[in-house]
Design an enzyme around this catalytic site. Structure first.
Site, short mmCIF file in Angstrom:
data_model
loop_
_atom_site.label_atom_id
_atom_site.label_comp_id
_atom_site.label_asym_id
_atom_site.label_seq_id
_atom_site.Cartn_x
_atom_site.Cartn_y
_atom_site.Cartn_z
N PHE A 37 -4.94 2.47 -9.63
CA PHE A 37 -5.88 1.74 -8.75
C PHE A 37 -5.34 1.55 -7.33
O PHE A 37 -6.05 1.07 -6.46
CB PHE A 37 -6.29 0.38 -9.37
CG PHE A 37 -5.18 -0.64 -9.41
CD1 PHE A 37 -4.30 -0.68 -10.48
CD2 PHE A 37 -5.00 -1.55 -8.38
CE1 PHE A 37 -3.28 -1.60 -10.53
CE2 PHE A 37 -3.98 -2.49 -8.41
CZ PHE A 37 -3.12 -2.51 -9.50
N GLY A 41 3.33 2.74 -0.50
CA GLY A 41 4.03 3.63 0.41
C GLY A 41 4.89 4.62 -0.36
O GLY A 41 5.13 5.73 0.08
N PHE A 42 5.35 4.18 -1.54
CA PHE A 42 6.32 5.00 -2.27
C PHE A 42 5.90 5.37 -3.68
O PHE A 42 6.50 6.24 -4.30
CB PHE A 42 7.67 4.26 -2.34
CG PHE A 42 8.13 3.77 -1.01
CD1 PHE A 42 8.40 4.67 0.01
CD2 PHE A 42 8.28 2.41 -0.76
CE1 PHE A 42 8.83 4.21 1.25
CE2 PHE A 42 8.70 1.95 0.47
CZ PHE A 42 8.98 2.86 1.48
N GLY A 43 4.94 4.67 -4.22
CA GLY A 43 4.65 4.94 -5.64
C GLY A 43 3.20 4.74 -6.02
O GLY A 43 2.36 4.35 -5.20
N ARG A 44 2.94 5.06 -7.27
CA ARG A 44 1.58 4.90 -7.80
C ARG A 44 1.50 3.59 -8.57
O ARG A 44 2.48 3.19 -9.22
CB ARG A 44 1.25 6.06 -8.75
CG ARG A 44 1.29 7.41 -8.05
CD ARG A 44 0.82 8.48 -9.03
NE ARG A 44 0.99 9.80 -8.44
CZ ARG A 44 0.11 10.34 -7.60
NH1 ARG A 44 -0.99 9.69 -7.27
NH2 ARG A 44 0.33 11.55 -7.10
N ILE A 45 0.34 2.99 -8.50
CA ILE A 45 0.16 1.70 -9.19
C ILE A 45 -1.03 1.83 -10.15
O ILE A 45 -2.15 2.13 -9.72
CB ILE A 45 0.00 0.56 -8.17
CG1 ILE A 45 1.32 0.46 -7.38
CG2 ILE A 45 -0.27 -0.76 -8.85
CD1 ILE A 45 1.14 0.00 -5.99
N LYS A 60 4.13 0.04 -11.96
CA LYS A 60 4.45 0.81 -10.75
C LYS A 60 5.28 2.00 -11.18
O LYS A 60 6.24 1.84 -11.95
CB LYS A 60 5.25 -0.07 -9.77
CG LYS A 60 4.42 -1.19 -9.15
CD LYS A 60 5.23 -2.03 -8.17
CE LYS A 60 5.20 -1.46 -6.78
NZ LYS A 60 5.79 -2.38 -5.77
N ASP A 167 9.78 -8.53 4.05
CA ASP A 167 8.53 -7.81 4.35
C ASP A 167 7.31 -8.65 3.99
O ASP A 167 6.37 -8.18 3.32
CB ASP A 167 8.51 -6.46 3.61
CG ASP A 167 7.53 -5.48 4.24
OD1 ASP A 167 7.08 -5.73 5.37
OD2 ASP A 167 7.21 -4.47 3.59
N1 LIG Z 1 0.76 -6.87 -9.56
C1 LIG Z 1 -0.27 -6.40 -8.88
N2 LIG Z 1 -1.53 -6.80 -9.17
C2 LIG Z 1 -2.57 -6.33 -8.49
N3 LIG Z 1 -2.47 -5.45 -7.47
C3 LIG Z 1 -1.25 -5.02 -7.14
C4 LIG Z 1 -0.09 -5.46 -7.82
N4 LIG Z 1 0.98 -4.86 -7.27
C5 LIG Z 1 0.52 -4.10 -6.29
N5 LIG Z 1 -0.81 -4.17 -6.20
C6 LIG Z 1 -1.68 -3.47 -5.23
O1 LIG Z 1 -1.06 -2.30 -4.82
C7 LIG Z 1 -0.80 -2.34 -3.42
C8 LIG Z 1 0.54 -1.71 -3.14
O2 LIG Z 1 1.51 -2.41 -3.85
P1 LIG Z 1 3.02 -2.52 -3.35
O3 LIG Z 1 3.00 -3.00 -1.94
O4 LIG Z 1 3.79 -3.33 -4.30
O5 LIG Z 1 3.41 -1.00 -3.46
P2 LIG Z 1 4.53 -0.22 -2.71
O6 LIG Z 1 4.65 1.10 -3.36
O7 LIG Z 1 5.75 -1.07 -2.66
O8 LIG Z 1 3.87 -0.01 -1.27
P3 LIG Z 1 4.29 -0.52 0.18
O9 LIG Z 1 5.70 -0.93 0.13
O10 LIG Z 1 4.05 0.66 1.04
O11 LIG Z 1 3.36 -1.65 0.52
C9 LIG Z 1 -0.84 -3.81 -3.05
O12 LIG Z 1 -1.20 -4.05 -1.72
C10 LIG Z 1 -1.88 -4.34 -4.01
O13 LIG Z 1 -3.16 -4.11 -3.47
#
Ligand SMILES: Nc1ncnc2c1ncn2[C@@H]1O[C@H](COP(=O)(O)OP(=O)(O)OP(=O)(O)O)[C@@H](O)[C@H]1O
Length: 490
Positions: A37, A41-45, A60, A167
Site C-alpha cells: 500500500f 524511499g527505500f522499501g516496500r510497505i 516493511k 527526521d
Molecule cells: N505502520 C504503518 N501504518 C500505516 N502506514 C504506514 C506505516 N508505516 C509506514 N506507513 C506508510 O508508508 C509511508 C512510508 O513509510 P516509511 O516512511 O516508514 O518508509 P520508508 O521506506 O522509511 O520511507 P522514507 O524514509 O522515504 O519516508 C508512510 O508515510 C505511511 O504513509
C-alpha cells in the site's frame, strides 16, 4: 508545500512480494503478507496479518543488503520493544506514548532474493495526507499542540534511551485513529541513531542529512544527529503546520542556502518567529523549543521540564469550548497520570461537599421565583382577585376533567370516578345509580376541606407534584374567597 523526496535512489527496492506469501519468524509465528500500500524511499510497505488472527499489521520489506531497514530494525530491537515502552509509560505514569513497537523482524528468502522485514502495528492515516488536504496546508494551534504533545513525549522516551530520531515531519507521523491528533505516532527510524557518544566533529559527507527544510543546523553542519537537533526539527515543523510557511521553502533545492536562512532566522529571533506565527497559540511553545535547543550544547540532553511547563501553560490558554471536544478530553485523560486523575476526582468531590455544607450553613433557601430564570419578571400573584382567578382556573380544570378531556392517563379508580360524575354518560355504567360514597373532587364541599379534597380519587390519581399544586391552589382560592366575599364564605 510538502517536502520533496530526492530522485536519486541509493538503494534498490526489492521484488514485489505476492499477497498471501507466508513468513515464519524466529518464534515460529507465521505472518501472511497482504497487498503493498506504500513505497517508502527505500522499501516496500505491505499490510500483513499473523496467521489465525484478524488484526492488520504492516510489514516493511527491503533487500537484505540495504542499509536503511537494517538500521531501523536495530533501533526497533534496542529501544522500540513493547516491554520497554510499557515500562517507560508506567514509570512516567502516562497512558499514551507515540512510538511504534516491533512485532517481528528477520530475513527470509523470496525466490532467489534475500529480504529483510520488519513487522509493526498498522496505523490509520499519515499526518502529511491530512495536512495536504487541510485548508492552506495548515493546522489549528489546538491540533499543532496535540501533535506536539505526542512528539515531545516520544522524543523524551527516545532521548532517555540515548537515541535521536533526526527526521521528524508530517510524513513520518501517523495517527492511530483517523482525525484524533492526540493519537500521533512518530515512525520511520531509518535515520535514528545512538547519540550518547556524539562528538562535535562535522563531516562534509554527512552535511544536510535529513529532510532539507526541516533538518537541524547540526545536521547541516555535517554532525551526527543531536538531541537539541530533534527539538529544532520539531519547532520548524510546528511553524510550518501553524503558518504553512518557512522562510527557506523556496531554497529547498540548495541545502546550503537553507542552512544560511536557518542561521539568519535564529539570529533574528523572536521577531523572525512572530512574523511567521503571528501570535498563534503555539508560538510560545515553538519559541521555547528553539530557545532550549539553542542553549543546549551539541552533546547534552535537553531539559524537558521547561518544555512541559510551557506546554501546559500554552494549552490552558486555548479557548475552553475547543478544548472540551471529545478528542481533546480523551487526550487530556490519556496524558494525565492515573494517580493524578483519581486525585483530581477526589478533590472535586471534596470541594463539592464543602460547598454544599457552606450553602446549607450560609445560604437561605431560594424561592421558585428566584431559582427559575425569567420567573421573577412576572408580576407576583398576591392580590385576592388574582387568587380568585387562579382558583377559578383550577375549578375549570376540574370541570374539564369531569368531561373526560384530561390528557393524563387515568388509572382505573379515576375512570370509575369519571364514569360516576360524567353528565349524560352513554355507557351502561353511567346509567346505573351512583352507589359509591367516594367524595367527588368537583363538589364545593370537597374543595372547601383540603383533607377531603386530598382523598378524592381524581385528585389522588394526579402525579404527586400536580396533586399538591391543585390542593394548594384550591386552598388559596378558599382563603381568597373567604376574605374577598365574607358573606358568601359564611
Ligand atoms: N505502520 C504503518 N501504518 C500505516 N502506514 C504506514 C506505516 N508505516 C509506514 N506507513 C506508510 O508508508 C509511508 C512510508 O513509510 P516509511 O516512511 O516508514 O518508509 P520508508 O521506506 O522509511 O520511507 P522514507 O524514509 O522515504 O519516508 C508512510 O508515510 C505511511 O504513509
Amino acid at each position: 508545500m510538502p517536502p520533496k523526496k530526492g530522485n536519486n535512489r541509493l538503494h534498490e527496492l526489492c521484488t514485489q512480494v505476492k499477497s498471501g506469501t507466508s513468513i515464519v519468524d524466529v518464534k515460529k509465528r507465521t505472518f501472511v503478507v497482504g497487498n503493498q500500500f506504500a513505497v517508502g524511499g527505500f522499501g516496500r510497505i505491505h499490510t500483513c496479518k499473523e496467521a489465525g488472527t484478524s488484526k492488520e499489521l504492516v510489514i516493511k520489506l527491503e533487500p537484505a543488503g540495504n542499509g536503511p531497514l537494517f538500521t531501523e530494525v536495530n533501533v526497533f530491537q534496542r529501544i522500540l520493544r513493547a516491554e520497554l515502552i510499557e515500562n517507560f509509560k508506567a514509570k512516567n505514569k502516562i497512558r499514551w506514548l507515540g512510538v511504534p513497537h516491533v512485532i517481528a523482524n528477520g530475513i527470509f528468502d523470496y525466490g532467489t532474493e534475500r529480504m529483510r522485514y520488519l513487522i509493526i502495528p498498522k496505523y490509520a492515516v499519515s499526518l502529511e495526507s491530512i495536512r495536504e488536504s487541510a485548508k492552506g496546508g495548515k493546522f489549528s494551534s489546538e491540533v499543532c499542540l496535540q501533535i506536539a504533545q505526542c512528539i515531545i513525549d516520544a522524543l523524551e522516551y527516545i532521548h532517555d534511551l540515548d537515541y535521536t530520531h533526526a527526521d521528524i515531519k508530517a510524513a513520518n507521523i501517523l495517527l492511530e485513529r483517523a482525525n484524533d491528533f492526540s493519537s500521533a505516532v512518530l515512525v520511520d527510524y531509518g535515520l535514528a541513531r545512538k547519540s550518547n557518544t556524539n562528538e562535535d566533529k562535522p563531516d562534509k559527507k554527512r552535511a544536510h542529512n535529513g529532510t532539507a527544510i526541516f533538518t537541524s543546523r547540526d545536521a547541516h553542519r555535517g554532525c551526527q544527529p543531536s538531541y537539541r537537533g530533534d527539538l529544532e526539527i520539531l519547532a520548524y515543523n510546528l511553524i510550518f503546520w501553524a503558518s504553512g510557511k518557512l522562510p527557506w521553502l523556496a531554497l529547498e533545492a540548495t541545502p546550503q542556502k537553507v542552512f544560511e536562512a536557518k542561521q539568519k532566522f535564529f539570529a533574528d529571533l523572536p521577531d523572525s518567529l512572530s512574523s511567521l506565527t503571528k501570535g498563534a497559540s503555539c508560538e510560545e511553545l515553538v519559541k521555547v523549543l528553539l530557545e532550549v535547543s539553542n542553549k543546549t550544547s551539541y552533546t547534552a540532553k535537553v531539559d524537558y521540564k521547561l518544555i512541559k511547563k510551557t506546554f501546559v501553560r500554552t494549552s490552558s490558554k486555548l479557548a475552553t469550548p475547543k478544548r472540551s471536544s471529545r478528542a481533546v478530553k480523551s487526550r487530556r485523560k490519556a496524558e494525565l497520570p492515573i494517580e493524578k486523575t483519581v486525585a483530581k476526582k477526589k478533590a472535586a468531590v471534596k470541594r463539592k461537599s464543602e460547598e454544599d455544607v457552606e450553602n446549607v450553613q450560609t445560604t437561605p433557601p431560594k424561592s421558585r421565583r428566584e431559582v427559575v430564570p425569567g420567573l421573577s419578571n412576572f408580576p407576583a400573584r398576591k392580590t385576592p382577585q388574582r387568587k380568585v382567578a387562579v382558583a377559578k382556573k383550577v375549578e375549570k380544570k376540574y370541570k374539564r376533567l369531569s368531561m373526560g378531556r384530561v390528557v393524563l392517563k387515568p388509572s382505573s379508580s379515576l375512570q370509575v370516578f369519571e364514569e360516576q360524575i360524567s353528565p349524560g354518560g352513554n355507557t351502561k355504567k353511567s346509567e346505573k345509580p351512583q352507589t359509591s360514597s367516594t367524595p367527588s373532587a368537583d363538589s364545593p364541599a370537597t374543595k372547601a376541606r383540603i383533607a377531603t379534597l386530598k382523598k378524592a380519587p381524581g385528585v389522588q390519581n394526579f402525579p404527586r407534584g400536580r396533586r399538591s399544586i391543585a390542593v394548594r391552589q384550591v386552598a388559596l382560592r378558599n382563603a381568597a374567597v373567604r376574605k374577598a366575599e365574607p358573606e358568601f364564605a359564611a
